[in-house]
Design an enzyme around this catalytic site. Structure first.
Site, PDB file in Angstrom:
ATOM      1  N   GLU A   1      24.933 -84.644  53.715  1.00  0.00           N
ATOM      2  CA  GLU A   1      25.483 -85.565  52.690  1.00  0.00           C
ATOM      3  C   GLU A   1      26.568 -86.469  53.253  1.00  0.00           C
ATOM      4  O   GLU A   1      27.521 -86.825  52.550  1.00  0.00           O
ATOM      5  CB  GLU A   1      26.091 -84.763  51.519  1.00  0.00           C
ATOM      6  CG  GLU A   1      25.123 -83.950  50.729  1.00  0.00           C
ATOM      7  CD  GLU A   1      24.423 -84.737  49.647  1.00  0.00           C
ATOM      8  OE1 GLU A   1      24.713 -85.936  49.495  1.00  0.00           O
ATOM      9  OE2 GLU A   1      23.562 -84.165  48.978  1.00  0.00           O
TER      10      GLU A   1
ATOM     11  N   GLN B   1      47.392 -55.427  55.444  1.00  0.00           N
ATOM     12  CA  GLN B   1      47.725 -56.789  54.997  1.00  0.00           C
ATOM     13  C   GLN B   1      46.925 -57.857  55.748  1.00  0.00           C
ATOM     14  O   GLN B   1      46.618 -58.913  55.189  1.00  0.00           O
ATOM     15  CB  GLN B   1      49.219 -57.057  55.197  1.00  0.00           C
ATOM     16  CG  GLN B   1      50.064 -56.500  54.063  1.00  0.00           C
ATOM     17  CD  GLN B   1      51.498 -56.985  54.114  1.00  0.00           C
ATOM     18  OE1 GLN B   1      51.941 -57.549  55.108  1.00  0.00           O
ATOM     19  NE2 GLN B   1      52.230 -56.759  53.046  1.00  0.00           N
TER      20      GLN B   1
ATOM     21  N   PRO C   1      15.992 -91.831  63.343  1.00  0.00           N
ATOM     22  CA  PRO C   1      16.443 -91.335  64.648  1.00  0.00           C
ATOM     23  C   PRO C   1      17.649 -92.111  65.181  1.00  0.00           C
ATOM     24  O   PRO C   1      18.534 -91.535  65.794  1.00  0.00           O
ATOM     25  CB  PRO C   1      15.212 -91.528  65.542  1.00  0.00           C
ATOM     26  CG  PRO C   1      14.052 -91.440  64.599  1.00  0.00           C
ATOM     27  CD  PRO C   1      14.527 -92.039  63.311  1.00  0.00           C
TER      28      PRO C   1
END
Lengths: 155, 379
Positions: free
Chosen positions: B365, B281, B130
């Site tokens: 990560e 486009q 935490p």
């Protein structure tokens, strides 16, 4: 990210053991520039490599990983073995460090008045170094002073 | 000499995982995303049958023995199918990593074959606390050794596979003042006394990856379950991260590719102003740019994995791959939703799930801010 302080400890340990970067690099099987980058913290050292270095320099792995302020005033372990894992080594005063520092502090002829900004900066930088780093600075300043004495005949 | 062609074995691996994903994972993706706290083992079972649930386990321990490059190919496919499933696999790889890198032979023989078994065995990786996220030096889970047995006390959060894992790789400190040097890694088998599951985290995305708090109260661990040499856990952790980040980039590339392919198909079918919207486009250039960015991110992932496999310095490349993969995942899913319009915003539309899954990629990560700090430290 912590690797700068690991690199600094690595450099101090290498110098303390009397190896040049080339010599240590050859022993661990990497190039001098790689070792230089480890020491500058510009390249992350991996565990296997640090284990090799720790063994060659006769230091425990923890030596390289401790925070900078942990080294301050900590006695150097010559055995390479730290204390019990559950109770870290007590942070005692390093007598050899004090012994190195005292002659400089007691050096005669120093101006004891108010410090200039340059002196304060120098002092701050000096204080931020590890004890071993401070000893290197002291040795260098002592050498420089002795050289000046030699040149000018003053002291 | 650079070589961008895949080997026949790698091409075969991609075919294999595409088949497993199409037949066993894709049909249940929506269920996995909407599922409750009950963990659905079907995708894990499908991967375990192919020995792909922890693909990096060396062959000597019964594993598939994939290198990181091949593992990235696998994770791109899984990311494109269900990022939650990919996250379960990356967590298994993470948890096994320290054992592969620095475990004893006994630890390897005990724990690695489990993850290579045809039954779906999971592993967890407990690091975040935490009060200790990016700042892992602030770790407070305390490990103390008494008579050869370690007692761990503390709370870990955001533990993926927590509570359903056969073992958990846990990081704790012997001395919070000693920061990095005090850190240690332990293997906690499931059912070890004193290990409890706390709150189950209800996440926005990667919902298949069950994520919990783990509470350790006087959890006892035998000394033989300490991973690596004393004092080396911090470097072990960093090395595990450096490897894992390249794989997180691969998952991001997979998410981006899935969103891109969905939007491309849609843009060629959807007609407005009397012609497919792809002929505008504004749409085709957006897709052209996305394709360029996906390919760029993929190449960074491949380079980082190649460096890992060749035992070269991979730290910076891995962080770059993670940033590129996560950014392209977020950009591609957002652009895909713009191309789909309101239909993309509906529950049940694959792009809606991909967008939620992509959001975590810059956080997981190690946040992208941390990746930039890692890169900057090497400049």
């Amino acid at each position: 990210m912590g690797y700068k302080s690991i690199g600094r400890q690595l450099q101090l340990a290498r110098e303390e053991a009397g190896y040049s970067q080339e010599q240590l690099a050859a022993k661990i099987g990497c190039s001098q520039s790689t070792l230089s980058n480890y020491e500058k913290g510009k390249r992350r050292i991996y565990l296997a490599q640090l284990e090799k270095i720790a063994e060659i320099l006769n230091k425990p792995i923890e030596y390289f990983l401790r925070p900078a302020d942990y080294h301050r005033g900590e006695p150097e372990s010559q055995s390479g073995e730290p204390g019990n894992q559950s109770s870290p080594a007590p942070k005692k005063k390093d007598t050899s460090y004090q012994a190195n520092l005292l002659p400089i502090l007691n050096m005669p002829g120093e101006d004891q008045g108010e410090k200039t900004a340059l002196e304060q900066n120098l002092l701050r930088l000096f204080q931020s170094l590890s004890p071993a780093g401070q000893i290197l600075v002291i040795n260098f300043v002592t050498w420089l002073k002795e050289r000046e004495v030699g040149c000018n005949g003053e002291f | 000499m650079a070589n961008f062609s895949l080997s026949p074995a790698q091409e075969q691996l991609i075919e294999e995982i595409r088949q497993v994903a199409a037949e066993r994972i894709a049909p249940v993706v929506r269920e996995l995303d909407e599922g409750d706290d009950h963990f659905d083992f079907r995708p894990a079972q499908a991967l375990a049958e192919h020995n792909l649930l922890t693909p990096t386990i060396p062959r000597a321990y019964g594993g598939r023995g994939l290198d990181y490059f091949s593992t990235a190919l696998l994770l791109e496919e899984l990311g494109a199918t269900c990022a939650g499933v990919a996250t379960v696999v990356t967590t298994n790889i993470h948890a096994a990593g320290p054992v592969i890198l620095a475990g004893t032979e006994h630890q390897k023989k005990t724990f690695l074959p489990l993850l290579a078994s045809p039954e779906p065995h999971l592993a967890a990786f407990a690091l975040t606390e935490p009060e200790a996220g990016s700042d892992i030096g602030a770790m407070s889970a305390l490990a103390a050794c008494e008579g050869g047995v370690w007692k761990i006390n503390g709370v870990k959060d955001f533990v993926i596979n927590g509570g359903i894992a056969h073992f958990t790789t846990v990081f704790a400190t012997t001395d919070p003042q000693n920061k990095r040097a005090g850190m240690m890694a332990f293997l906690l088998p499931s059912g070890v006394p004193g290990l409890k599951v706390g709150a189950v985290r209800n996440k926005m995305g990667i919902r298949y990856a069950r994520t919990v708090q783990l509470i350790m109260k006087d959890t006892l661990v035998q000394d033989e379950l300490v991973i690596g040499r004393k004092g080396g856990a911090y470097l072990l952790l960093m090395q595990t991260f450096d490897r894992g980040r390249a794989l997180a980039g691969a998952v991001g590339v997979g998410i981006a590719r899935a969103a891109f392919e969905f939007a491309l198909r849609y843009s060629k079918e959807r007609r407005q102003f009397g012609r497919p919207i792809f002929s505008q486009q504004a749409i085709s250039f957006t897709l052209a740019e996305l394709q360029t960015k996906i390919e760029s991110a993929r190449l960074l992932v491949w380079k980082a994995c190649w460096l890992i496999d060749n035992d070269l310095d991979y730290t910076m490349a891995s962080s770059m791959a993670k940033i590129a993969g996560s950014q392209v995942a977020q950009e591609a899913t957002a652009a895909a939703m713009d191309i789909l319009g309101g239909r993309g915003y509906l529950k049940g539309c694959p792009v809606e799930k991909l967008l939620r899954d992509a959001r975590v990629m810059s956080l997981i990560e190690g946040t992208n801010h941390i990746q930039k700090a890692v890169i900057a430290s090497q400049l």
